[in-house]
Design a protein around this motif. Sequence first.
Motif, PDB file in Angstrom:
ATOM      1  N   VAL A 208       0.832  -1.201   0.000  1.00  0.00           N
ATOM      2  CA  VAL A 208       0.000   0.000   0.000  1.00  0.00           C
ATOM      3  C   VAL A 208       0.868   1.253   0.000  1.00  0.00           C
ATOM      4  N   GLY A 209       1.949   1.230   0.769  1.00  0.00           N
ATOM      5  CA  GLY A 209       2.828   2.388   0.807  1.00  0.00           C
ATOM      6  C   GLY A 209       3.449   2.690  -0.549  1.00  0.00           C
ATOM      7  N   ARG A 210       3.911   1.657  -1.244  1.00  0.00           N
ATOM      8  CA  ARG A 210       4.530   1.878  -2.555  1.00  0.00           C
ATOM      9  C   ARG A 210       3.500   2.327  -3.584  1.00  0.00           C
ATOM     10  N   LEU A 211       2.340   1.672  -3.593  1.00  0.00           N
ATOM     11  CA  LEU A 211       1.300   2.069  -4.545  1.00  0.00           C
ATOM     12  C   LEU A 211       0.801   3.483  -4.277  1.00  0.00           C
ATOM     13  N   ARG A 212       0.686   3.841  -2.998  1.00  0.00           N
ATOM     14  CA  ARG A 212       0.212   5.182  -2.670  1.00  0.00           C
ATOM     15  C   ARG A 212       1.178   6.239  -3.216  1.00  0.00           C
ATOM     16  N   SER A 213       2.459   6.008  -3.084  1.00  0.00           N
ATOM     17  CA  SER A 213       3.436   6.961  -3.610  1.00  0.00           C
ATOM     18  C   SER A 213       3.312   7.087  -5.127  1.00  0.00           C
ATOM     19  N   LEU A 214       3.113   5.967  -5.816  1.00  0.00           N
ATOM     20  CA  LEU A 214       2.976   6.012  -7.269  1.00  0.00           C
ATOM     21  C   LEU A 214       1.720   6.765  -7.683  1.00  0.00           C
ATOM     22  N   HIS A 215       0.616   6.532  -7.005  1.00  0.00           N
ATOM     23  CA  HIS A 215      -0.631   7.215  -7.366  1.00  0.00           C
ATOM     24  C   HIS A 215      -0.559   8.705  -7.066  1.00  0.00           C
ATOM     25  N   THR A 253       6.912   6.640 -15.952  1.00  0.00           N
ATOM     26  CA  THR A 253       7.530   5.794 -14.926  1.00  0.00           C
ATOM     27  C   THR A 253       6.476   5.200 -14.001  1.00  0.00           C
ATOM     28  N   CYS A 254       5.471   5.991 -13.632  1.00  0.00           N
ATOM     29  CA  CYS A 254       4.398   5.481 -12.758  1.00  0.00           C
ATOM     30  C   CYS A 254       3.617   4.371 -13.449  1.00  0.00           C
ATOM     31  N   ILE A 255       3.325   4.547 -14.738  1.00  0.00           N
ATOM     32  CA  ILE A 255       2.569   3.531 -15.464  1.00  0.00           C
ATOM     33  C   ILE A 255       3.351   2.224 -15.529  1.00  0.00           C
ATOM     34  N   VAL A 256       4.647   2.323 -15.807  1.00  0.00           N
ATOM     35  CA  VAL A 256       5.474   1.121 -15.882  1.00  0.00           C
ATOM     36  C   VAL A 256       5.627   0.484 -14.504  1.00  0.00           C
ATOM     37  N   ALA A 257       5.819   1.326 -13.478  1.00  0.00           N
ATOM     38  CA  ALA A 257       6.100   0.807 -12.138  1.00  0.00           C
ATOM     39  C   ALA A 257       4.942   0.001 -11.572  1.00  0.00           C
ATOM     40  N   PRO A 262       8.903  -6.343  -9.868  1.00  0.00           N
ATOM     41  CA  PRO A 262       9.845  -5.942  -8.815  1.00  0.00           C
ATOM     42  C   PRO A 262       9.344  -4.817  -7.917  1.00  0.00           C
ATOM     43  N   VAL A 263       8.409  -3.997  -8.405  1.00  0.00           N
ATOM     44  CA  VAL A 263       7.911  -2.870  -7.612  1.00  0.00           C
ATOM     45  C   VAL A 263       6.666  -3.242  -6.827  1.00  0.00           C
ATOM     46  N   VAL A 264       5.772  -4.032  -7.406  1.00  0.00           N
ATOM     47  CA  VAL A 264       4.467  -4.277  -6.785  1.00  0.00           C
ATOM     48  C   VAL A 264       4.328  -5.684  -6.217  1.00  0.00           C
ATOM     49  N   ASP A 265       5.382  -6.447  -6.172  1.00  0.00           N
ATOM     50  CA  ASP A 265       5.325  -7.797  -5.608  1.00  0.00           C
ATOM     51  C   ASP A 265       5.608  -7.722  -4.106  1.00  0.00           C
TER      52      ASP A 265
END
Length: 746
Positions: A208-215, A253-257, A262-265
């Motif tokens: 959630v922390g990583r996805l929140r930063s991307l969004h 970068t956000c779309i790819v990430a 490696p980023v969302v696993d």
Amino acid sequence: MVTELRVHGVTGSPAEDVLDRPLLRRVAGDTDAGFFRPRAEYGAVTGPGGATLEAYRWGNLTAGAAARALWLLLLPFMLANVALWLRPATRPGPRAAIRALTRIYALSMTGSFVLAFAEISMDLVGWQCAALSRCPQGRWYLAPLADGFFATTSRRLALTALVPALAIAFLWFLGRRTWSRYEAFPVATEGDGDGLAHPCFWNGAPLVGRLRSLHIAFAFATLDAVLLGILVPRDRHPAGYVLAAATALILLTCIVAVAVRPVVDRDNPTRWARPLTRLLSHTAVGLTVVVLGYALLARDPWTATGRMPVLGGTVTGLFAVQVVLMLVLGAVVLASRPRGTFLQGLAGPLIASAGLGVAVAFAAGLAYRVADFLDRRALPSTPDYAAGPALEPPPAYEWAAAGFVLLLLLTALVAIVGGLPLVRRLRRYARVVTDADFRGGRERDAARARRIDRAVADSLVTDHIGRMLVWVFIPSAVAAMAATGFALAGRRPIRLAESGSAAAEALSFAVNLGTYLIGLSAFALVLIGVLAYRYQRFRRIVGVLWDLGTFWPRAAHPLAPPCYAERVVPELAKRASWLAAEQGGVILSGHSQGSVLAAATVLQMPAEAQARTALLTYGSPLRRLYARFFPAYLGDPMLEQVGAVLARPRQEPGQHTPRWVNLWRDTDPIGGPVASPTARDVRLVDPPGFGIAPGDTVFPKVDGHSGYQLRPEFGAVVSGLVRDLTSPPPRPEAPADAGPLPQVPA
């Protein structure tokens, strides 16, 4: 001493009602989610079979504050998040593709959120209204846009861009606050796993922390792109091109990430995943500050005319991309689904499309109401389109308004053409059930038999709602694709007919009606949320939608309403394990949604605690709803595994007695049998009697989904489970190497 630990369902029932005891004390937990027992000084602390009564009340996690009304406005985010969990059981390749497509779609919904606020504040207010002398007239709060420092077009846009920026900041704050409250329950390790039995399935904090930063980064970059899309083509300054390139890089970068493993696993994210996502969010915030400063620079004045360029095409283009994503997602699902999957596995695309429709409807309704207010309540669409309204939202919103009327007509048509014959068929089947339960009753009292028939038939409608939604969805999807094509071409609905003609009047009426209906729907949703805080009846309506949607972790959209199960399941597992190991045994007793929580809890308990645990479910949607819509996570393997880890060995080699008992009724519209070989289903006749009992004056009530604990069969089942937990295990007559109980894979 065995403890019966009862877990309530979606209605947020008070612990006093769950235990049917008036005086309780909290023995663990807090005011949001706590464990309660009857006060010993007043007696009656035990239930059937002598089990100690205890209730777990988690309702305040989802219905304890008036702020829940605001969460309803994020319904599109919640539906986008749920779509990830609706996938069918597929191979790893299609599974990864479904996850990537769903997460990209969820990211696009954040972009839609930003564009909706930008349309209202930057286009309608900062561009169109400020350019009309009569619009700011007499409105002191719009005076800065007409005179002074912000009188130039670029500075007006910078000022009005603060509204979507503040909306993004509020989402960021809300996401961090709920993350610390709901998803920060201590879990030993990180991990994702692909089943509810995984020890870290409910550990959503890292992802959630990583996805929140991307969004958040994507949201701020979307705002920057809107502002730079106006300024850069006009300025043609190198600084503007540099800022535009930086914005495009962040967006890409956000779309790819969000799509790369490696980023969302959560199992094995790369070490640079968290630093990268934080860098993106912080860079996007800093870039937004720079872009706003760039917009405030002195420029040669220019006059804003018509609609703000770029924004309307961006709104329509993003909607077209979202439609394509849904089509591709549906194609992947159809190509990889197992045979016989409910709704052909398309539940995820269906729910995601519904979220898209709700988002566009909310945005269109709000935009048109603001335009009406600024334009002194001029109609948004007129048959004489040569004149046109003074303030114009994007063409996509006008198509959304017309589409909302079409959706209502389709729903009514499906209900009449398909629903009425369905009800007649179900009532014919219900007659068979009623006559089998109450032989000769129809001859004694036909009216009473018909009332029971209606209760049984109405409960069966649940099994057919999914197919009826498909009948609505298919023509709606075709209409949406056609409307997207017209909107991309800049064609408005009324331009499909000759100006001033009867057809133009009909199209204009449909658009105007749609704008008011979707605005009214958004207002009604907020009103229901506020009333849910004060009135139990409305809390039930909101509770069903909220509790079913927020059961799943925020693995697709991190700004959706928070997942209460990420606290409830680990907390229940810890308490139940202690009761099983230290207090003599535990019966996890779950009603409705509580049965889903109880089943998930069983899989999270250690093996030594599972050996001293039994499961009692009633009014359970596990098979009827969850196994159908979420087959990858709550299908046959999971249901069999729940019962298998609780089964008690018999004397005969290889035989086991189920310690999972499920109660259900034909009149229950939500619960049903679990139909698992490792569980025992017990059907209850409802109502308990046909005629008026001696000494009574009214017929026995049809309980439907409630009142399971008040039936004598409930007490008999609990007593049997208590005896099973307290009796010594039988001595097996099989050889010592007969083998352990086989485990069902997750």
